[in-house]
Motif scaffolding. Structure first.
Motif, mmCIF file in Angstrom:
data_model
loop_
_atom_site.group_PDB
_atom_site.id
_atom_site.type_symbol
_atom_site.label_atom_id
_atom_site.label_comp_id
_atom_site.label_asym_id
_atom_site.label_seq_id
_atom_site.Cartn_x
_atom_site.Cartn_y
_atom_site.Cartn_z
ATOM 1 N N SER A 33 35.249 45.500 37.341
ATOM 2 C CA SER A 33 35.124 44.117 37.795
ATOM 3 C C SER A 33 35.632 43.954 39.225
ATOM 4 O O SER A 33 35.088 43.163 39.992
ATOM 5 C CB SER A 33 35.869 43.172 36.857
ATOM 6 O OG SER A 33 37.266 43.389 36.921
ATOM 7 N N GLU A 93 34.342 38.199 33.534
ATOM 8 C CA GLU A 93 34.352 39.510 32.876
ATOM 9 C C GLU A 93 33.619 40.566 33.695
ATOM 10 O O GLU A 93 33.824 41.759 33.502
ATOM 11 C CB GLU A 93 33.760 39.421 31.465
ATOM 12 C CG GLU A 93 32.301 39.035 31.402
ATOM 13 C CD GLU A 93 32.034 37.532 31.403
ATOM 14 O OE1 GLU A 93 30.862 37.158 31.235
ATOM 15 O OE2 GLU A 93 32.979 36.737 31.580
ATOM 16 N N TYR A 94 32.767 40.131 34.623
ATOM 17 C CA TYR A 94 32.030 41.061 35.473
ATOM 18 C C TYR A 94 32.565 41.115 36.901
ATOM 19 O O TYR A 94 32.573 42.178 37.520
ATOM 20 C CB TYR A 94 30.544 40.688 35.525
ATOM 21 C CG TYR A 94 29.872 40.748 34.190
ATOM 22 C CD1 TYR A 94 29.669 41.954 33.545
ATOM 23 C CD2 TYR A 94 29.440 39.589 33.562
ATOM 24 C CE1 TYR A 94 29.056 42.018 32.313
ATOM 25 C CE2 TYR A 94 28.820 39.642 32.321
ATOM 26 C CZ TYR A 94 28.633 40.846 31.710
ATOM 27 O OH TYR A 94 28.030 40.908 30.486
ATOM 28 N N HIS A 96 35.623 40.132 39.673
ATOM 29 C CA HIS A 96 36.998 39.740 39.944
ATOM 30 C C HIS A 96 36.983 38.787 41.144
ATOM 31 O O HIS A 96 36.465 39.126 42.212
ATOM 32 C CB HIS A 96 37.836 40.991 40.236
ATOM 33 C CG HIS A 96 39.284 40.728 40.342
ATOM 34 N ND1 HIS A 96 39.924 40.661 41.556
ATOM 35 C CD2 HIS A 96 40.219 40.517 39.389
ATOM 36 C CE1 HIS A 96 41.198 40.422 41.344
ATOM 37 N NE2 HIS A 96 41.406 40.332 40.040
#
Length: 124
Positions: A33, A93-94, A96
């Motif tokens: 991420s 979740e993918y 940051h």
């Protein structure tokens, strides 16, 4: 302004080199991420840099021709940054968020480093 095009091409090479490292980091580490956020932010940063370069060339041509001068696309670049933030917030979740913001700033770091490298080299 061929020197502006040369400058952009050099910056683009540096950014694509960084993006290749980010892709390797995304593929081979457990910090996916973070690297995906860096990829997203840096990609939009490169697009913004291309946009300002292109509009600066048009701006110079319009001034030389004595035509009306349009804006340099501040709202377009701000919309790109907002797009990155919205994507990173929507899909934590993918992507940051902080690394996406750092990715947006990558082009400025590259510009500063390139400036210092060019100042250290003897002039042609």
């Amino acid at each position: 302004m061929p020197e502006l095009q040369e400058l952009f091409n050099r910056h683009r090479k540096y950014i694509l080199f960084l993006l290749s490292f980010y892709v390797l980091g995304w593929g081979f580490t457990s910090y996916q991420s973070i690297f995906l956020g860096l990829i997203l932010g840096t990609s939009v940063s490169l697009f913004s840099h291309w946009l300002i370069m292109r509009r600066t060339l048009r701006f110079g041509d319009a001034v030389v021709a004595g035509q009306k001068v349009r804006s340099l696309g501040t709202y377009s670049r701000m919309a790109g940054a907002a797009f990155v933030a919205i994507i990173a917030i929507e899909y934590p979740e993918y992507f940051h968020l902080y690394s996406a913001i750092i990715g947006l700033m990558t082009i400025y770091i590259v510009i500063m480093i390139d400036y210092f490298i060019q100042q250290l080299q003897p002039h042609k």
